[in-house]
Write a protein that holds these residues in place. Sequence first.
Motif, PDB file in Angstrom:
ATOM      1  N   GLY A  57      69.989  49.578  53.215  1.00 25.26           N
ATOM      2  CA  GLY A  57      68.627  49.917  53.612  1.00 25.26           C
ATOM      3  C   GLY A  57      67.651  49.952  52.449  1.00 25.26           C
ATOM      4  N   PHE A  58      68.096  50.454  51.293  1.00 27.22           N
ATOM      5  CA  PHE A  58      67.216  50.549  50.133  1.00 27.22           C
ATOM      6  C   PHE A  58      67.011  49.214  49.426  1.00 27.22           C
ATOM      7  CE2 PHE A  58      68.176  55.220  49.939  1.00 27.22           C
ATOM      8  CZ  PHE A  58      66.864  55.652  50.004  1.00 27.22           C
ATOM      9  N   ALA A  59      68.000  48.342  49.451  1.00 26.69           N
ATOM     10  CA  ALA A  59      67.938  47.103  48.674  1.00 26.69           C
ATOM     11  C   ALA A  59      66.697  46.254  48.967  1.00 26.69           C
ATOM     12  CB  ALA A  59      69.214  46.290  48.849  1.00 26.69           C
ATOM     13  N   PRO A  60      66.346  45.987  50.231  1.00 27.75           N
ATOM     14  CA  PRO A  60      65.144  45.172  50.467  1.00 27.75           C
ATOM     15  C   PRO A  60      63.863  45.836  49.940  1.00 27.75           C
ATOM     16  CG  PRO A  60      66.470  45.285  52.458  1.00 27.75           C
ATOM     17  CD  PRO A  60      67.055  46.267  51.481  1.00 27.75           C
ATOM     18  N   TYR A  61      63.769  47.146  50.087  1.00 27.17           N
ATOM     19  CA  TYR A  61      62.583  47.852  49.614  1.00 27.17           C
ATOM     20  C   TYR A  61      62.496  47.812  48.095  1.00 27.17           C
ATOM     21  CZ  TYR A  61      59.180  51.492  48.715  1.00 27.17           C
ATOM     22  OH  TYR A  61      58.101  52.185  48.255  1.00 27.17           O
ATOM     23  N   VAL A  62      63.619  48.056  47.422  1.00 25.42           N
ATOM     24  CA  VAL A  62      63.630  48.020  45.961  1.00 25.42           C
ATOM     25  C   VAL A  62      63.304  46.612  45.472  1.00 25.42           C
ATOM     26  CG1 VAL A  62      65.066  48.315  43.902  1.00 25.42           C
ATOM     27  CG2 VAL A  62      65.168  50.002  45.744  1.00 25.42           C
ATOM     28  N   ALA A  63      63.857  45.594  46.129  1.00 27.22           N
ATOM     29  CA  ALA A  63      63.560  44.202  45.759  1.00 27.22           C
ATOM     30  C   ALA A  63      62.067  43.926  45.896  1.00 27.22           C
ATOM     31  CB  ALA A  63      64.366  43.235  46.624  1.00 27.22           C
ATOM     32  N   GLN A  64      61.470  44.384  46.973  1.00 24.93           N
ATOM     33  CA  GLN A  64      60.032  44.189  47.192  1.00 24.93           C
ATOM     34  C   GLN A  64      59.228  44.867  46.088  1.00 24.93           C
ATOM     35  OE1 GLN A  64      58.627  46.183  50.703  1.00 24.93           O
ATOM     36  NE2 GLN A  64      56.668  45.116  50.690  1.00 24.93           N
ATOM     37  N   GLN A  65      59.602  46.078  45.714  1.00 23.93           N
ATOM     38  CA  GLN A  65      58.888  46.803  44.663  1.00 23.93           C
ATOM     39  C   GLN A  65      59.056  46.128  43.302  1.00 23.93           C
ATOM     40  OE1 GLN A  65      56.737  49.479  45.037  1.00 23.93           O
ATOM     41  NE2 GLN A  65      56.994  48.789  47.146  1.00 23.93           N
ATOM     42  N   GLY A  80      57.411  45.113  39.161  1.00 29.05           N
ATOM     43  CA  GLY A  80      58.260  44.938  37.990  1.00 29.05           C
ATOM     44  C   GLY A  80      59.250  46.052  37.758  1.00 29.05           C
ATOM     45  N   ARG A  81      59.128  47.160  38.495  1.00 27.84           N
ATOM     46  CA  ARG A  81      60.072  48.269  38.356  1.00 27.84           C
ATOM     47  C   ARG A  81      60.033  49.169  39.580  1.00 27.84           C
ATOM     48  NH1 ARG A  81      58.892  53.235  34.765  1.00 27.84           N
ATOM     49  NH2 ARG A  81      57.345  54.187  36.068  1.00 27.84           N
ATOM     50  N   PHE A  82      61.066  49.976  39.714  1.00 29.94           N
ATOM     51  CA  PHE A  82      61.175  50.942  40.809  1.00 29.94           C
ATOM     52  C   PHE A  82      61.759  52.215  40.219  1.00 29.94           C
ATOM     53  CE2 PHE A  82      63.765  52.989  44.091  1.00 29.94           C
ATOM     54  CZ  PHE A  82      62.832  53.146  45.095  1.00 29.94           C
ATOM     55  N   ARG A  83      61.139  53.348  40.490  1.00 33.26           N
ATOM     56  CA  ARG A  83      61.630  54.636  39.990  1.00 33.26           C
ATOM     57  C   ARG A  83      61.815  55.573  41.165  1.00 33.26           C
ATOM     58  NH1 ARG A  83      58.811  59.055  36.003  1.00 33.26           N
ATOM     59  NH2 ARG A  83      58.226  60.066  37.928  1.00 33.26           N
ATOM     60  N   VAL A  84      62.933  56.298  41.149  1.00 35.44           N
ATOM     61  CA  VAL A  84      63.232  57.242  42.224  1.00 35.44           C
ATOM     62  C   VAL A  84      63.977  58.436  41.632  1.00 35.44           C
ATOM     63  CG1 VAL A  84      65.433  56.159  42.864  1.00 35.44           C
ATOM     64  CG2 VAL A  84      64.155  57.439  44.582  1.00 35.44           C
ATOM     65  N   SER A  85      63.805  59.589  42.250  1.00 33.05           N
ATOM     66  CA  SER A  85      64.533  60.777  41.838  1.00 33.05           C
ATOM     67  C   SER A  85      66.018  60.575  42.114  1.00 33.05           C
ATOM     68  CB  SER A  85      64.011  61.995  42.610  1.00 33.05           C
ATOM     69  OG  SER A  85      64.770  63.134  42.292  1.00 33.05           O
ATOM     70  N   ALA A  86      66.821  60.813  41.107  1.00 32.73           N
ATOM     71  CA  ALA A  86      68.278  60.711  41.236  1.00 32.73           C
ATOM     72  C   ALA A  86      68.875  61.777  40.333  1.00 32.73           C
ATOM     73  CB  ALA A  86      68.752  59.319  40.855  1.00 32.73           C
ATOM     74  N   ASP A  87      68.959  62.989  40.852  1.00 33.80           N
ATOM     75  CA  ASP A  87      69.375  64.120  40.028  1.00 33.80           C
ATOM     76  C   ASP A  87      70.833  64.514  40.207  1.00 33.80           C
ATOM     77  OD1 ASP A  87      69.029  65.044  42.569  1.00 33.80           O
ATOM     78  OD2 ASP A  87      67.844  66.798  42.020  1.00 33.80           O
ATOM     79  N   THR A  88      71.592  63.698  40.900  1.00 38.37           N
ATOM     80  CA  THR A  88      73.027  63.940  41.027  1.00 38.37           C
ATOM     81  C   THR A  88      73.776  62.655  40.674  1.00 38.37           C
ATOM     82  OG1 THR A  88      73.161  63.275  43.352  1.00 38.37           O
ATOM     83  CG2 THR A  88      72.656  65.606  42.909  1.00 38.37           C
ATOM     84  N   PRO A  89      74.994  62.780  40.204  1.00 41.21           N
ATOM     85  CA  PRO A  89      75.775  61.574  39.922  1.00 41.21           C
ATOM     86  C   PRO A  89      75.930  60.676  41.145  1.00 41.21           C
ATOM     87  CG  PRO A  89      76.824  63.491  38.938  1.00 41.21           C
ATOM     88  CD  PRO A  89      75.695  63.994  39.794  1.00 41.21           C
ATOM     89  N   GLU A  90      76.010  61.263  42.321  1.00 38.63           N
ATOM     90  CA  GLU A  90      76.144  60.474  43.548  1.00 38.63           C
ATOM     91  C   GLU A  90      74.913  59.597  43.791  1.00 38.63           C
ATOM     92  OE1 GLU A  90      77.582  61.164  48.097  1.00 38.63           O
ATOM     93  OE2 GLU A  90      76.184  62.643  47.277  1.00 38.63           O
ATOM     94  N   MET A  91      73.723  60.144  43.556  1.00 42.02           N
ATOM     95  CA  MET A  91      72.504  59.356  43.759  1.00 42.02           C
ATOM     96  C   MET A  91      72.361  58.279  42.689  1.00 42.02           C
ATOM     97  SD  MET A  91      70.888  60.134  46.508  1.00 42.02           S
ATOM     98  CE  MET A  91      72.492  60.219  47.278  1.00 42.02           C
ATOM     99  N   VAL A  92      72.749  58.584  41.464  1.00 38.64           N
ATOM    100  CA  VAL A  92      72.716  57.575  40.401  1.00 38.64           C
ATOM    101  C   VAL A  92      73.650  56.427  40.770  1.00 38.64           C
ATOM    102  CG1 VAL A  92      73.293  57.094  37.985  1.00 38.64           C
ATOM    103  CG2 VAL A  92      72.052  59.188  38.587  1.00 38.64           C
ATOM    104  N   GLU A  93      74.853  56.768  41.214  1.00 40.85           N
ATOM    105  CA  GLU A  93      75.818  55.741  41.620  1.00 40.85           C
ATOM    106  C   GLU A  93      75.277  54.891  42.771  1.00 40.85           C
ATOM    107  OE1 GLU A  93      80.062  55.883  43.853  1.00 40.85           O
ATOM    108  OE2 GLU A  93      79.878  57.191  42.095  1.00 40.85           O
TER     109      GLU A  93
END
Length: 96
Positions: free
Chosen positions: A27-35, A40-53
């Motif tokens: 679900g996130f991949a198409p949105y991130v690709a569009q951004q 030229g970049r996409f930034r999102v909160s990822a404050d747990t190892p699970e979200m980073v992964e």
Amino acid sequence: MTHPLGTQPAPRRTPLSAEEKTRAEAGFAPYVAQQLVANGRFRVSADTPEMVELFQAVARRVGDMLGRPVVSYANGRYIVITFGDETARQFPEPTC
């Protein structure tokens, strides 16, 4: 367990199931690709190892989708996904 007056306990996060991880990545991949294409970049909160992964997997998928190198940088609060250095990939350093 009691908490001081006026405070709330920290919320507990339930780990994502394998199916939820797969759906989130898809679900996130198409949105991130569009951004990436637009900004030229996409930034999102990822404050747990699970979200980073999860977002590292999204970055890999986006790179495959776009046919371009994509990299991600995490600092414990955010993850930034951006295009990699294509020139370094096309012209590797000579070895002596």
